[in-house]
Write a protein that holds these residues in place. Structure first.
Motif, PDB file in Angstrom:
ATOM      1  N   UNK A 109      51.348  40.854  38.427  1.00  0.00           N
ATOM      2  CA  UNK A 109      50.495  42.003  38.330  1.00  0.00           C
ATOM      3  C   UNK A 109      49.251  41.666  37.688  1.00  0.00           C
ATOM      4  N   UNK A 110      49.296  41.182  36.386  1.00  0.00           N
ATOM      5  CA  UNK A 110      48.040  41.019  35.939  1.00  0.00           C
ATOM      6  C   UNK A 110      47.387  40.030  36.526  1.00  0.00           C
ATOM      7  N   UNK A 111      47.668  38.971  36.965  1.00  0.00           N
ATOM      8  CA  UNK A 111      46.784  37.902  37.425  1.00  0.00           C
ATOM      9  C   UNK A 111      46.393  38.437  38.833  1.00  0.00           C
ATOM     10  N   UNK A 112      47.082  39.016  39.721  1.00  0.00           N
ATOM     11  CA  UNK A 112      46.767  39.667  40.985  1.00  0.00           C
ATOM     12  C   UNK A 112      45.332  40.580  40.922  1.00  0.00           C
ATOM     13  N   UNK A 113      45.716  41.632  39.791  1.00  0.00           N
ATOM     14  CA  UNK A 113      44.478  42.581  39.639  1.00  0.00           C
ATOM     15  C   UNK A 113      43.360  41.818  39.060  1.00  0.00           C
ATOM     16  N   UNK A 114      43.457  40.769  38.112  1.00  0.00           N
ATOM     17  CA  UNK A 114      42.349  39.973  37.482  1.00  0.00           C
ATOM     18  C   UNK A 114      41.658  39.233  38.697  1.00  0.00           C
ATOM     19  N   UNK A 115      42.126  38.571  39.707  1.00  0.00           N
ATOM     20  CA  UNK A 115      41.770  37.957  40.618  1.00  0.00           C
ATOM     21  C   UNK A 115      40.875  38.976  41.673  1.00  0.00           C
TER      22      UNK A 115
END
Length: 343
Positions: free
Chosen positions: A278-284
């Motif tokens: 979740x956090x990586x997807x939103x960050x990118x």
């Protein structure tokens, strides 16, 4: 061309292998013993068993090869094993560059726009390099691998770099593909981040671009393989048009999506999922990735399909798959009812 393809069982690598075979090239693929070979079924390929992290198997696979397309990468957001990602994406690239340099083979290194970093709204060219520290492990390792390939080229090695944007196609299983499938299959009235720009390319066009880099490119040259740079609003409209559905009528603002990262990750943890995904997807996703493929068009004669055409093609395939799945479920229910009625 006698080519070696690493990562050939993956999404892009399998399409590249097929493209080379259909051209009449001799193709060898470096595959692990445990690799799922379904995407390569029916192709007249020579297999070399090994792994990009094993120097010996890489050297053996390159024997007699004049061009290596280095597609192998560990692609995972919220990586549960960052050490493995480092070994595959960075150390594996080093092994391929070393082995190719020793035998004089040309390397077409497959990088990613993630390696170049976020942009502004207007598309940029291959000279772009964002100095900000990468925000996720995948971005960091692809950047390190890109710099390795660039350094070898600067030292005089036969290295060229292809830099794809977001790659899409009907047989993908990435998070982006899952999103497209949802928008094609179900009415989806709400989109998100309407103003952010992303750069996309069809997987077959990307494979064709890599072949053109090998045939027409220059050593030390880098080539962005991006067909279109569009906002999320434009992208959702193209998906909807291809699927024959209404586009979203409302959009979640980018700031709200960024704010949701922490609570969404917490929810994922409670549900037994991967909060890092979740956090990586939103960050990118919550930043511009606007890139131009003008150099590949001008210097290589590359002509990727417009995004509107690609989305319509993908939507048609996904709709047929959905209908087959529905028919299979109906048939299964009928069989179950018939079994219950049988005395």
């Amino acid at each position: 061309m006698r080519a070696l393809v690493t990562g050939a069982t993956g999404f892009l690598g399998s399409h590249l292998a097929r493209t080379l075979v259909e051209r009449g090239d001799e193709v060898r693929v470096l595959v692990r013993p445990s690799s799922d070979r379904r995407r390569l079924e029916g192709l007249p390929l020579e297999e070399a068993i090994g792994d990009v992290t094993d120097p010996g198997s890489v050297s053996d696979a390159l024997d007699g090869v004049d061009t290596v397309f280095h597609c192998a990468a560990y692609v995972e957001l919220g990586a549960r094993d960052p050490g493995r990602m480092q070994r595959v994406n960075v150390d594996g690239t080093r092994q391929v560059l070393d082995a190719a340099g020793a035998c004089g083979a040309l390397v077409v290194h497959v990088s990613s726009v993630a390696a170049l970093g976020p942009t502004g709204r207007e598309p940029v060219d291959e000279s772009w390099w964002n100095p900000e520290a990468p925000s996720v492990a995948y971005e960091r390792t692809k950047r390190e691998a890109h710099l390795l390939a660039r350094a070898r080229a600067e030292q005089g090695a036969r290295v060229r770099i292809g830099i794809p944007g977001g790659i899409y196609g009907a047989d993908d299983d990435s998070e982006m593909a899952k999103l497209i499938r949802t928008f094609v299959t179900y009415p989806t009235p709400v989109g998100y981040m309407p103003e952010l720009v992303q750069s996309l390319v069809n997987v077959d066009d990307c494979a064709e671009g890599l072949v053109r880099i090998a045939e027409r490119g220059e050593d030390g040259r880098e080539y962005l393989l991006c067909a279109d740079a569009v906002t999320f609003r434009e992208w959702f409209r193209l998906i909807a048009a291809g699927a024959g559905r209404r586009p979203p009528v409302a959009y979640l603002p980018t700031g709200l999506v960024r704010w949701s990262s922490s609570p969404a990750a917490t929810l994922a943890r409670w549900l037994g999922g991967n909060p890092g995904l979740v956090t990586d997807t939103i960050a990118l996703a919550t930043r511009h990735q606007a890139f131009s493929g003008a150099r590949a068009r001008a210097e290589l004669g590359w002509e990727p399909r417009p995004l509107a055409v690609g989305m319509a093609e993908m939507a048609e395939v996904l709709k047929r798959e959905h209908e087959r799945e529905r028919a299979a479920r109906r048939a299964a229910r009928e069989r179950a009812r018939a079994a219950r009625r049988t005395p």
